[in-house]
Design an enzyme around this catalytic site. Sequence first.
Site, PDB file in Angstrom:
ATOM      1  N   GLN A 230       0.812  -1.214   0.000  1.00  0.00           N
ATOM      2  CA  GLN A 230       0.000   0.000   0.000  1.00  0.00           C
ATOM      3  C   GLN A 230       0.849   1.269   0.000  1.00  0.00           C
ATOM      4  O   GLN A 230       0.326   2.359   0.216  1.00  0.00           O
ATOM      5  CB  GLN A 230      -0.937  -0.002   1.214  1.00  0.00           C
ATOM      6  CG  GLN A 230      -1.851  -1.218   1.265  1.00  0.00           C
ATOM      7  CD  GLN A 230      -2.882  -1.151   2.382  1.00  0.00           C
ATOM      8  OE1 GLN A 230      -4.048  -1.427   2.167  1.00  0.00           O
ATOM      9  NE2 GLN A 230      -2.461  -0.804   3.581  1.00  0.00           N
ATOM     10  N   ASN A 259      -3.576   3.097   0.007  1.00  0.00           N
ATOM     11  CA  ASN A 259      -3.352   2.918   1.436  1.00  0.00           C
ATOM     12  C   ASN A 259      -4.677   2.888   2.187  1.00  0.00           C
ATOM     13  O   ASN A 259      -5.289   3.928   2.455  1.00  0.00           O
ATOM     14  CB  ASN A 259      -2.468   4.037   1.977  1.00  0.00           C
ATOM     15  CG  ASN A 259      -2.143   3.843   3.455  1.00  0.00           C
ATOM     16  OD1 ASN A 259      -2.287   2.754   3.994  1.00  0.00           O
ATOM     17  ND2 ASN A 259      -1.703   4.913   4.094  1.00  0.00           N
ATOM     18  N   ASP A 285       2.507  -8.605  10.226  1.00  0.00           N
ATOM     19  CA  ASP A 285       2.919  -7.218  10.068  1.00  0.00           C
ATOM     20  C   ASP A 285       4.140  -7.147   9.163  1.00  0.00           C
ATOM     21  O   ASP A 285       4.854  -8.140   8.980  1.00  0.00           O
ATOM     22  CB  ASP A 285       3.261  -6.620  11.430  1.00  0.00           C
ATOM     23  CG  ASP A 285       2.203  -5.632  11.900  1.00  0.00           C
ATOM     24  OD1 ASP A 285       1.423  -5.156  11.062  1.00  0.00           O
ATOM     25  OD2 ASP A 285       2.166  -5.349  13.106  1.00  0.00           O
ATOM     26  N   ASP A 287       6.826  -4.919   9.693  1.00  0.00           N
ATOM     27  CA  ASP A 287       8.054  -4.611  10.421  1.00  0.00           C
ATOM     28  C   ASP A 287       8.359  -5.675  11.484  1.00  0.00           C
ATOM     29  O   ASP A 287       8.525  -5.391  12.671  1.00  0.00           O
ATOM     30  CB  ASP A 287       7.976  -3.224  11.054  1.00  0.00           C
ATOM     31  CG  ASP A 287       6.731  -3.023  11.915  1.00  0.00           C
ATOM     32  OD1 ASP A 287       5.820  -3.866  11.856  1.00  0.00           O
ATOM     33  OD2 ASP A 287       6.677  -2.007  12.630  1.00  0.00           O
ATOM     34  N   ASP A 398      -7.663  -5.657  15.216  1.00  0.00           N
ATOM     35  CA  ASP A 398      -7.410  -7.014  15.697  1.00  0.00           C
ATOM     36  C   ASP A 398      -8.217  -7.338  16.945  1.00  0.00           C
ATOM     37  O   ASP A 398      -8.801  -8.427  17.061  1.00  0.00           O
ATOM     38  CB  ASP A 398      -5.910  -7.236  15.942  1.00  0.00           C
ATOM     39  CG  ASP A 398      -5.243  -6.121  16.740  1.00  0.00           C
ATOM     40  OD1 ASP A 398      -5.958  -5.245  17.293  1.00  0.00           O
ATOM     41  OD2 ASP A 398      -4.000  -6.117  16.815  1.00  0.00           O
ATOM     42  N   HIS A 422       9.209  -7.930  16.697  1.00  0.00           N
ATOM     43  CA  HIS A 422       8.487  -6.778  16.152  1.00  0.00           C
ATOM     44  C   HIS A 422       9.036  -5.510  16.800  1.00  0.00           C
ATOM     45  O   HIS A 422       9.440  -5.521  17.963  1.00  0.00           O
ATOM     46  CB  HIS A 422       6.999  -6.942  16.481  1.00  0.00           C
ATOM     47  CG  HIS A 422       6.075  -5.924  15.872  1.00  0.00           C
ATOM     48  ND1 HIS A 422       6.004  -4.626  16.311  1.00  0.00           N
ATOM     49  CD2 HIS A 422       5.161  -6.029  14.874  1.00  0.00           C
ATOM     50  CE1 HIS A 422       5.093  -3.970  15.607  1.00  0.00           C
ATOM     51  NE2 HIS A 422       4.565  -4.791  14.731  1.00  0.00           N
TER      52      HIS A 422
END
Length: 663
Positions: A230, A259, A285, A287, A398, A422
């Site tokens: 995105q 996005n 995720d 990252d 979530d 993370h």
Amino acid sequence: MSVVEAQTKLAVLQRVILPTEAQVDTLPLYVDAGSASGIRLRENDELARSPKLPEDKLQLFSSGGAGVHFDDINSRRSMNVRAGEQVSFGTYFNAFPASYWRRWTDVRTVRLEVTTTGSGAIAVSKSNARGSIQHVETVSVNGAETTTFDLTLVPFGDGGWYWFDLAAGHEGLTLVDAQWTLQEAPRSSGQVTLEITTMNKPDFCLNNARILAANPDALENVKEILIVDQGSKKVRDEEGFAEVSAALGGKLRIIDQGNLGGSGGFARGMYEAVENGSDYALLLDDDVVVEPESILRMLAFADRCKKPTIVGGHMFDLHNRSVLHTFGEVVDPHRIVPAAPHADMEMRHDFSVANLRQTSWLHRRVDVDYNGWWMCMIPTAVIREIGLSLPLFIKWDDAEYGLRARAAGFATVSLPGAAVWHVSWLDKDDMVGWQSYFHERNRLITTLIYSPYPKGGRVLRESVQADVKHLVSMQYFTEHGRLEALKDIFKGPEQLHATLATKLPEINALRAQYDDAQLKENVDDFPAPVLGRGPMGGTPMGLPHKKDLVSWGIKTVARQLVKTPDPDAAIRPQGVLAHRDSRWFRLAHYDSVVVTNAEGTGMSWYRRDPKLLRSMLAESARLHLRLAKEWDELAERYRGAVAEITSMESWKKTFDEHSVDGQ
């Protein structure tokens, strides 16, 4: 071979694994020295306070070994144990989480298989929910052997783990491999769509794709690796992309879309998993650094759950890799905020300081309301029944999904031994700045849908308190975002899809109006403070006593409303505060102060504006009164819209509107 054995096969539930050469700082998560025959109990543990418990039982008993030698690791499955030394696999990644298998599956017996060469002994231990360690069995080994242990799961109703230790004889001992297995009727494994949502982090995405390519056995049942890109910095443009894509053997697919935030990216992953016939959507995720073995473990567990179950992995700190961020979370129903399931749980547990066997609370099974979407496997059967993510952009998607699934009868399990590393948000402050809009709006939406209490319990009161804190802290850009969130609540759920791609640009466009949103790199970019012009000569002040908090707050707000700021404060700041010192009860005493941001990358100049404060405070009061008045009507409206706005059809329309190059 018996008839029963002929009709069954051996299924691997969990393999013993070891860190790679690039993960030397994660060694305590995989293996450590010695064997434990006792456990350090927490001070608030009932047994720890018992006068009958011998003092020496309060601490870990160790073999006194020299420690684990990283150069003794031969591969991801094998390691050497030096003569006369002991190592334990009673660790986060290698102990078997027996109580989770006991609670959520029909499995009642597992087999531990340990293949070794050399001489020594294998000792199997278990724990209970209190963390007490119990010896199960010790077997001597010599030469090349595979030793098996058949172990019952029946006693693990509330908690507990299994693990084994190795003790080397005079000639040393080598672990060739070890695994926890199950004899069962032949069955096919579920198929997984592994989806990563990314926004301008192509290096992270490609690194995880590279890790996955290097572990093809973890991808055996992965039908597709899907990257929903995105951002403007594209993963396919990253150096090395072609080689990694080729190494994944055609399993990698990239979808470029506008996005739509985390919820838009993850919803796309859910949608594609349903469309391509997968049994699970595994959300990641961007990252993160993934432990690829987690995929096999989550799939083995999810396939054997009694009914479709969301299975999530834990999160370790990427910059402090032995630190577990949290062991599981629930939503406090009175406040609608994340909370720990048990009072004795620690946040940020460091396994290099206290290992699994030393930490009693880690042995109690933790049942959760949801799992963060840093790594979460959702059965497509659940998606078909309850829909995709709510279109919430970045926050609460979530948690809301976990609550929705639970209401429909589907549990979420945060499975020990499955995890990613993370970037921790503890060194960030996402309650300040552009994210404040999404925190406020999405928490209120979640409260409207799920709160069992009139008017949402404490949520409205805490929302007002937060507004006051931001205003007395001179965080006017943050407060503008929060007020916009309150206004948008009244527009109803129907506009959530329409604003997915537009709301962030709208919020960011407000930055130019506010000094506190202007970031500069160095303190020297601002005028130097005048010595002694700040409150108490610039010395940071502490939080008022609880009994004085209300009166202190009234006086502070009144002062900020009516007292004219020091004229010099508009020209020169009264002080400079590090981020850790920039608490609301300190900022409230300044007329002007330079504050470092949470990341340490820059600083902003906060300046008090009584006129703006009065206007925003009045607006906050008006909007909260209206929200309280219309609460029941809004709650019914949002609850009634969930099925429609999370449907495959609604999301497909949004994806089509924001597709890139017809994808």
